[in-house]
Design an enzyme around this catalytic site. Structure first.
Site, mmCIF file in Angstrom:
data_model
loop_
_atom_site.group_PDB
_atom_site.id
_atom_site.type_symbol
_atom_site.label_atom_id
_atom_site.label_comp_id
_atom_site.label_asym_id
_atom_site.label_seq_id
_atom_site.Cartn_x
_atom_site.Cartn_y
_atom_site.Cartn_z
ATOM 1 N N GLU A 160 0.858 -1.184 0.000
ATOM 2 C CA GLU A 160 0.000 0.000 0.000
ATOM 3 C C GLU A 160 0.891 1.230 0.000
ATOM 4 O O GLU A 160 1.784 1.365 0.849
ATOM 5 C CB GLU A 160 -0.942 0.043 1.196
ATOM 6 N N GLU B 43 4.138 5.070 4.480
ATOM 7 C CA GLU B 43 3.600 6.381 4.827
ATOM 8 C C GLU B 43 4.768 7.263 5.234
ATOM 9 O O GLU B 43 5.524 6.912 6.136
ATOM 10 C CB GLU B 43 2.589 6.273 5.971
ATOM 11 N N ASP C 221 9.362 7.482 1.913
ATOM 12 C CA ASP C 221 8.767 7.871 0.650
ATOM 13 C C ASP C 221 8.773 6.646 -0.260
ATOM 14 O O ASP C 221 9.840 6.142 -0.647
ATOM 15 C CB ASP C 221 9.584 9.011 0.029
ATOM 16 N N ASP D 255 -2.802 12.378 -2.657
ATOM 17 C CA ASP D 255 -2.916 13.833 -2.738
ATOM 18 C C ASP D 255 -3.082 14.244 -4.195
ATOM 19 O O ASP D 255 -2.334 13.782 -5.058
ATOM 20 C CB ASP D 255 -1.674 14.503 -2.148
ATOM 21 N N LYS E 130 -1.619 22.203 -7.901
ATOM 22 C CA LYS E 130 -0.726 23.147 -8.560
ATOM 23 C C LYS E 130 0.213 22.423 -9.525
ATOM 24 O O LYS E 130 0.790 21.400 -9.178
ATOM 25 C CB LYS E 130 0.092 23.917 -7.518
ATOM 26 N N ASP F 176 -11.366 10.319 -4.809
ATOM 27 C CA ASP F 176 -12.622 11.062 -4.840
ATOM 28 C C ASP F 176 -12.562 12.240 -5.807
ATOM 29 O O ASP F 176 -13.522 12.990 -5.925
ATOM 30 C CB ASP F 176 -12.978 11.560 -3.434
#
Length: 211
Positions: free
Chosen positions: A42, A67, A94, A117, A121, A153
């Site tokens: 994941e 994470e 990372d 995320d 930008k 989403d």
């Protein structure tokens, strides 16, 4: 009460999975987990809603969750230990830098990427996960027939991500550009659980590596 509820424990001084994050070559994952089993990855587990529930529902799976935010990584590692989830290893790193080193080609059964995320930008888009080079690397890490589970989403990012995955060589069983319906048998993430209540749309794709 879900397994991922934050407990406000004191932040651990040691990194989650620190010994793994510094390796220069893939470890013996069977030895690390103490048993053989399907190996899943994941990328960006956040507060761990999906990782913890998925591993609880699927005790036969060996799951590695990345994470980079230490608060979340260490809390999820704490909760996995608290609930006896020996099939979940959390790595505070990372994933874009660690995954190439920690997984040999053709060894992963499933890769999960949920609600990344969106990086609105243009200057920040380089931080995205589903960029062509890294997506091609993820395809190599999967076994033939392995699955990529993608959820978001944000419709714009969903369509962009799906296009990158298909261009890299992933096969969409429902046809190019198609999203998959909600499957109640799959563990929802913390965010997805909220959307299931509110009715906000979630875009899901389950693609496979050609066998």
């Amino acid at each position: 009460m879900g397994l991922a509820r934050m407990t406000r424990i004191p932040l651990r001084p040691d990194k989650a999975g620190e010994d793994l994050a510094t390796l220069e070559a893939p470890p013996d994952w069977t030895q690390r987990f103490g048993r053989a089993g399907p190996l899943e990855l994941e990328i960006g587990c956040g507060a761990g809603g999906f990782a913890l529930e998925h591993c609880r529902r699927n005790p036969h799976v060996n799951s590695v969750a990345f994470e980079w935010r230490k608060k979340y990584a260490r809390e999820v590692a704490h909760r996995a230990e608290k609930h006896g989830l020996t099939n979940l290893v959390v790595v505070e790193a990372d994933a874009r830098l660690a995954v190439p080193r920690l997984f040999a080609d053709g060894t992963l059964d499933v890769i999960h990427l949920q609600f990344p995320d969106p990086w609105w930008k243009r200057a920040h888009f380089k931080r995205a996960i589903l960029l062509p080079d890294f997506t091609a690397l993820l395809l190599r890490k999967l076994k033939p027939g392995g699955r990529f589970d993608f959820r978001t989403d944000v419709e714009e990012r969903a369509r962009q991500g799906l296009a990158v995955l298909e261009q890299a060589g992933f096969v969409n069983p429902l046809g190019a550009g198609a999203f998959h319906p909600y499957d109640p048998a799959e563990a929802p993430s913390t965010r997805e659980r909220r959307y299931l209540v509110s009715g906000q749309p979630v875009y899901r794709a389950r693609l496979v590596k050609p066998g």
